[in-house]
Structure formats: C-alpha cells, structure tokens
Design a protein around this motif. Structure first.
Motif, PDB file in Angstrom:
ATOM      1  N   CYS B  22       0.805  -1.226   0.000  1.00  0.00           N
ATOM      2  CA  CYS B  22       0.000   0.000   0.000  1.00  0.00           C
ATOM      3  C   CYS B  22       0.835   1.273   0.000  1.00  0.00           C
ATOM      4  O   CYS B  22       0.293   2.358  -0.127  1.00  0.00           O
ATOM      5  N   THR B  23       2.137   1.181   0.193  1.00  0.00           N
ATOM      6  CA  THR B  23       2.942   2.398   0.170  1.00  0.00           C
ATOM      7  C   THR B  23       3.858   2.424  -1.054  1.00  0.00           C
ATOM      8  O   THR B  23       3.697   3.250  -1.945  1.00  0.00           O
ATOM      9  N   PRO B  26       1.802   1.481  -4.948  1.00  0.00           N
ATOM     10  CA  PRO B  26       1.270   2.431  -5.930  1.00  0.00           C
ATOM     11  C   PRO B  26       2.360   3.223  -6.647  1.00  0.00           C
ATOM     12  O   PRO B  26       2.227   3.505  -7.839  1.00  0.00           O
ATOM     13  N   ILE B  27       3.424   3.545  -5.934  1.00  0.00           N
ATOM     14  CA  ILE B  27       4.501   4.318  -6.562  1.00  0.00           C
ATOM     15  C   ILE B  27       5.161   3.485  -7.661  1.00  0.00           C
ATOM     16  O   ILE B  27       5.279   3.922  -8.812  1.00  0.00           O
ATOM     17  N   SER B  30       2.778   2.821 -10.682  1.00  0.00           N
ATOM     18  CA  SER B  30       2.537   3.924 -11.622  1.00  0.00           C
ATOM     19  C   SER B  30       3.792   4.273 -12.396  1.00  0.00           C
ATOM     20  O   SER B  30       3.707   4.590 -13.581  1.00  0.00           O
ATOM     21  N   LEU B  31       4.948   4.208 -11.740  1.00  0.00           N
ATOM     22  CA  LEU B  31       6.174   4.525 -12.483  1.00  0.00           C
ATOM     23  C   LEU B  31       6.401   3.503 -13.592  1.00  0.00           C
ATOM     24  O   LEU B  31       6.772   3.843 -14.714  1.00  0.00           O
ATOM     25  N   TYR B  33       4.106   1.699 -15.117  1.00  0.00           N
ATOM     26  CA  TYR B  33       3.109   1.880 -16.162  1.00  0.00           C
ATOM     27  C   TYR B  33       3.496   3.050 -17.065  1.00  0.00           C
ATOM     28  O   TYR B  33       3.454   2.944 -18.288  1.00  0.00           O
ATOM     29  N   GLU B  34       3.901   4.142 -16.442  1.00  0.00           N
ATOM     30  CA  GLU B  34       4.312   5.326 -17.206  1.00  0.00           C
ATOM     31  C   GLU B  34       5.509   4.977 -18.098  1.00  0.00           C
ATOM     32  O   GLU B  34       5.557   5.352 -19.265  1.00  0.00           O
ATOM     33  N   LEU B  37       4.498   3.122 -21.144  1.00  0.00           N
ATOM     34  CA  LEU B  37       3.822   3.946 -22.141  1.00  0.00           C
ATOM     35  C   LEU B  37       4.791   4.832 -22.905  1.00  0.00           C
ATOM     36  O   LEU B  37       4.569   5.171 -24.059  1.00  0.00           O
ATOM     37  N   ARG B  71       5.848  13.805 -26.933  1.00  0.00           N
ATOM     38  CA  ARG B  71       4.664  14.125 -26.134  1.00  0.00           C
ATOM     39  C   ARG B  71       4.856  15.528 -25.583  1.00  0.00           C
ATOM     40  O   ARG B  71       5.902  15.833 -25.024  1.00  0.00           O
ATOM     41  N   ASN B  99      -2.360  16.977 -22.663  1.00  0.00           N
ATOM     42  CA  ASN B  99      -1.144  16.672 -23.393  1.00  0.00           C
ATOM     43  C   ASN B  99      -1.460  16.033 -24.734  1.00  0.00           C
ATOM     44  O   ASN B  99      -2.567  15.554 -24.965  1.00  0.00           O
TER      45      ASN B  99
END
Ligand code: SF4
Ligand SMILES: [Cu+2]
Lengths: 494, 134
Positions: B22-23, B26-27, B30-31, B33-34, B37, B71, B99
C-alpha cells in the motif's frame, strides 16, 4: 435494550436538564417536536456487524486502502500535472471527493468515522505499538503525557485557521496539497514518537478539531450499552486494554463518556470489552450538543472559526470580488497579507464579537441576574453547530455539482500524462445538476437553521433557571440565528 | 494461552507485505506503467510559460529518416500550443493540464524551431525551442 443508556443523570452540578431526553416537565425531549432525542438503534446488535467491528483487520483494511490512495495523491503532487488543479488527482481527490464526502456524509451521518479509517497517523501509531496487526504491550517512543493546559481545541483552532491561509494555493497547486498532507504525516510520526497514544489526533491535527465539534451533530455514536455491567467490571479493559484490544487510544473512558467530540471511533473498545457492552448507535442528529461535558471557549471559538471560513471560502472561490480573489491567491505578498489579517480578524474577533453582543443581550433580556455571561456565551455557541455544518454542506454543493465530473477524468488519468486506465479520461467536463444548486443550498441552510433554532431553545432551557427566563433569553439568539441564515442565503444564493 | 509462534510470524509477514503493497506499491506500479507507455518516446516536452520554465527540454536531437514520437505536456495553468511550422506540424491548442502525442518522420536534415502558438504570457514570444535533425 441499548436505548436509554446515555441518560444517566449522575455527576452534574447543574440543577436540571443536562441530558438529552429530559426537560423540566420530565417528558421526553423531541427534535423539531417529532423525533425523540433518546431514540437509539445499535447497529452492532446485528450479529454480523458486531463480529466485523470486533475483528483486528477492521478498520485496518480501510486504513490500508486509504493509504494506497493517499500515496497516489502524494505522488500526483510531485509527478502529476503541476499547476492545473482540475487535472490533478491529488487536488480533486482531496478537495472535491474527500472534503465533500467528509462534510456531506461522514461527519453528519457517521460522526468521526473518517478518523476510524484515516491513514495519516498510522505510520506513527504502528511505530509506537511496534506492531501493525496484533496487540502488544511494548511501546516505541517516549510515551510522554500531553500538558493539561493544552488538552483542548486551541492548537487545532489555530492550525486549522492557518491552513486556510493557503486555501488559494490548495486548489490550484498540487504541491501545496502534497505539503499539507505530507506535513500531517510527518508531524503525526513525530508526535506519536514523543507523546502517548493518539495525542496528535486529539489535540493537534487540524482536521480533527472541526470533526470533533461537528460530530456532536453526527447521527452515530459509540457508547456503552449497559452502565451496570461496567460498574461490576472492575478491570475496565476498555481503558487498560487486553490481548484483544488496546486501551482507548483516544484516552477516553469508553465505559462512561457521553459526547462524540474526542472519540475517534477506532473500535478498540469493541475488541477489548469482554462483555460486548459497546454499542454503535444511530441516533437523532445533534443530541450531543446538549451534553454539558468539557464545554468551553475553545469549542465556542471552533464554532466561530468554522463559520468564518465558510464565509471566506465562498467569498474567495465563488464570489464576484476579483480583488479579494487575487489576495487569496497570493499574487502579491501585500495582498495575501491583507487577506490573512482580515480573515484572522474576522474569525477570531468580529464573529465572536457579534455573538458576544447577542449572548449579552440574551442574558439581559432573560432577566436572570446571577448567571455568568461566560456560561451563556459558551452554552449558546453550540447552537451554531447545525447552521455551520449546513453552510459547509451548501458550500460543498457549490463545487461538487459543477466540478464533480472531473473525478471521472482523474481516475483514468491521475497524473495528467495521457493515461486512460478505466476509459473515462476522455469524458469532457460536464457540470451536473447546476440548476438544482441554489434550491439545494437553500434547503440545506433552512434545515440547518431549523435544527439550530430547535437546539438553541433547548440550550436556553438548559442554561437559564426556568422556562420563563429561558424563553426570554432565547429571543436574541433566535434573531441572531435568523440573521446569520439570511446572510448565508444572500451570500450563496443572491 | 500465548498465540503460537508460526501464526505470529505469518501475521507479521503479512502485515509488512500489506504495508509495502500500500505504500511502495502504488509508486512502483505507476512509475512502471508510465515507463511502459513512454518507452518509445523521442522526447517528453513539458510546457510552461517562459517565466516559469519554458519548454523543457528546449533542444531535441533526432536522426533523419527515423520516426519521431513527441509528447507535449502542458503542466501550466494557462493554455499553450505547440507547432513546428517548417515541418508542417501543429498540435493545436493545449489546454491547461492536457497533453498531446505527435508522430512524424523528418526527411531533411536541418535546424527547426518549435513554438508555442497561443498567447500565454507577456513573454510568450520567448516560448520556443529547437528540433535538430541530423
Ligand atoms: S477506544 Fe472506544 S472510545 Fe476510544 S476512540 Fe476507540 S472506539 Fe472510541
Ligand atoms: Cu505558451
């Protein structure tokens, strides 16, 4: 039956009528003449609910869930679209979702349930307990006692007021929200390491103070079911703790407390009570306003500050006054300084001053000679609670309805980087139900007004010696409440 | 009756894992996933008014004949735009927080200017950068 238990007429130094549900004639008091104030329904009388409340993973699972969300919120302050409030996950989650849910649902219906699931102090608490899940005896940290002098709302009052100095930044700068939440977490850890138990939550956390006061209005409460069982239970494990639960982390005595203000609803007492004697009651709104326990100027000023902020936020965010907006946004330091001085003066001096005049009038008109002005002032200030919360709810509608649709966007694209997690990133901004805005705000204010007037009268009955003086003393208060409601109606609606 | 040791160990491990999930979870997620992409991006251009930091990066080098994927992220409170007129590239208006991804293949080497196309501040004319095609 779990009902009549909050009406124990013990240890009051006042001659009559300290408790909800009793008045001079001895008959039951009713809210707006309809709902009896002593009506209770114990949710935990449903076996499944009691079983859940007694599990150690509850509310822990919600704390974890919120921790996950708060990490994302913090992150969006650092890597998200920086300056654009509407596309910032942090800003939308905190100031649209959280704040609105807090003000509209959690506090008015479930009292301090936010504190039950709040992840902010958890890091500190786990360090202090050297445990996350179970119950242990060891304590990390210094475990010092908090000074008696500061065991009130003053620090929270000041911190909350100071937080609002930055309100012009919170909604446009994700970093401001990051720093606010971040500093609460850090402060929480520091305090938990120095002081015992939930000292931070009780006397420091700025979110705590208004929840404490307004949860007196909340329609839920944690109370003991049968005081007689507590009397016989000499060990009082709800205070001392046992292997199933910690002794009350909020330093209350669960077996006898009467008022929501300082109960963070952590549910430890459900776990530590060997007789299942705790109840999670639903009740009519605002009954705690009549409980004369720990009343004081600190809570009175909390009422004033909350009213002042409700006015200021409206003026700053939705009002037509451009100059003031620029001051609040801190475009120039001088302007910002003007704003914080005016705001502080308004909250700490003007509103209390106006209230003071009416309290004095009330004392004079009542004709009662030997009643202290301070008592009238403090007691009657609680009648501002329903109206204050109503003003906040009305204000919250004002940004929920127009901006709520942004939430769908930020769920899919939390950091404004072109993600589309749930396929809702493309949903355009659609203001929702804005034609209903003014009527909704109007009815909310009206509701708050009626409840305030009703409790105002009951508070007068409680404050003054007899019904005749109370009726006279009530007149100035009625005038004040009416004027304040009209003022809010004018501000929000016209 | 003390809780038995294995149970205790399981519980502590579980709570530590949950805490990490939980800490850090998420960090990290998301990093990652980014990163997945953006892995084929030539550049990720952040747009701010010149007084707040201008385009960044302001100088991009690409190879001739190779696909370029840009981008442009407007992290500002005002509207910006993005265009490379000499290459016929125009992203149009970029509202605050929005964006856009641009893909093209430059065919001639040279130095091309890119500009902001909306009047965003009094320094708007300085809001520009260079795309160098080698
Ligand atoms: S232990 Fe009981 S009284 Fe204390 S905060 Fe938790 S629920 Fe409330
Ligand atoms: Cu620009």
């Amino acid at each position: 039956m779990s009902n009549e238990n909050n009406n124990n007429q013990t240890d009051n130094d006042q001659p009559c009528c300290d408790q909800a549900g009793c008045n001079q004639s001895g008959s039951r008091q009713k809210l707006l003449g309809i709902i009896p104030l002593d009506w209770r329904f114990d949710l935990a009388s449903i076996p499944l609910i009691r079983w859940i409340l007694k599990q150690r993973w509850f509310p822990l699972c919600f704390i974890f869930m919120n921790m996950f969300l708060f990490m994302l919120i913090l992150m969006s302050g650092v890597i998200g679209g920086f300056s654009s409030g509407n596309y910032s996950f942090g800003i939308m989650m905190v100031w649209i979702l959280w704040w609105v849910v807090l003000m509209m649902i959690l506090v008015p219906v479930f009292s301090r349930t936010w504190c039950m699931v709040c992840p902010l102090p958890s890091f500190g608490e786990w360090l202090q307990r050297i445990k996350i899940f179970g119950v242990g005896k060891k304590v990390g940290g210094l475990n010092l006692k908090w000074p008696k002098k500061l065991s009130n709302m003053w620090i929270m009052n000041i911190l909350f007021l100071m937080t609002t100095y930055f309100s012009g930044f919170f909604t446009v700068r994700p970093l401001a929200t990051f720093f606010m939440l971040g500093s609460l977490i850090v402060l929480g850890i520091v305090f938990m390491m120095i002081f015992e138990k939930r000292t931070f939550c009780l006397y420091v956390c700025p979110v705590s103070g208004f929840q404490g006061l307004y949860s007196n209005l909340g329609m839920s409460e944690i109370r003991v079911k049968d005081p007689k069982i507590c009397e016989k239970h000499k060990k009082k494990t709800c205070v001392t703790g046992n292997k199933n639960g910690y002794g009350c982390p909020w330093m209350l005595e669960p077996h006898s407390f009467k008022k929501n203000t300082y109960c963070g609803m952590c549910l430890e007492c459900f776990k530590s009570c060997p007789f299942d004697n705790m109840a999670f009651n639903l009740r009519p709104p605002a009954t705690d306003l009549l409980v004369d326990e720990k009343r004081g100027l600190d809570e009175a000023w909390k009422c004033f500050i909350m009213l002042a902020i409700a006015v200021m936020f409206y003026v700053a965010m939705m009002g037509p006054w451009g100059t003031i907006k620029n001051w609040v946004r801190g475009e120039t330091f001088i302007g910002w300084f003007k704003f914080i001085s005016l705001h502080t003066f308004f909250a700490l001096v003007v509103i209390p001053g106006i209230f003071g005049i009416f309290a004095w009038l009330s004392k004079v008109v009542s004709g009662e000679k030997d009643i202290r002005l301070k008592k009238v002032f403090v007691n009657l200030s609680y009648s501002l609670v329903p109206m204050g919360l109503a003003a906040w709810i009305a204000f919250s509608f004002g940004f929920l309805l127009p901006n709520g649709s942004y939430l769908l966007h930020i769920f899919s694209d939390p950091f404004a980087r072109g993600w589309d997690l749930f396929g809702t990133a493309g949903i355009p901004w659609t203001p929702f139900g804005t034609v209903w805005l003014v009527p909704l705000q109007f009815f909310t204010l009206l509701g708050g007004y009626l409840v305030s007037v009703d409790y105002g009268y009951k508070l007068c009955l409680q404050t003054f010696a007899d019904t005749a003086t109370a009726k006279r003393g009530f007149i100035p208060l009625l005038v004040l409440l009416t004027l304040v409601t009209i003022a809010f109606g004018w501000l929000y609606g016209g | 009756m003390e809780a038995n040791l294995p149970m205790k160990i399981i519980k502590s491990t579980l709570s530590i894992l949950l805490l990490l999930f939980c800490t850090i979870g998420p960090i990290y997620a998301s990093l990652r996933y980014e990163a997945s992409l953006t892995k084929d991006f030539t550049a990720d251009i952040v747009a701010r008014t010149p007084e707040k930091g201008n385009f960044s990066p302001r100088h991009i080098k690409v190879q001739v004949g190779q696909k370029v994927k840009l981008r442009v992220r407007n992290v500002d409170t005002v509207m910006h735009g993005f265009a490379i007129p000499a290459l016929g590239i125009d992203a149009g208006e970029l509202k605050a927080g929005k964006n856009k991804i641009l893909e093209f293949t430059p065919t001639k080497p040279g130095i091309y200017d890119f500009y902001c196309t909306t009047w965003c501040s009094e320094f708007h004319l300085q809001m520009r950068g260079i795309l160098e095609v080698e």
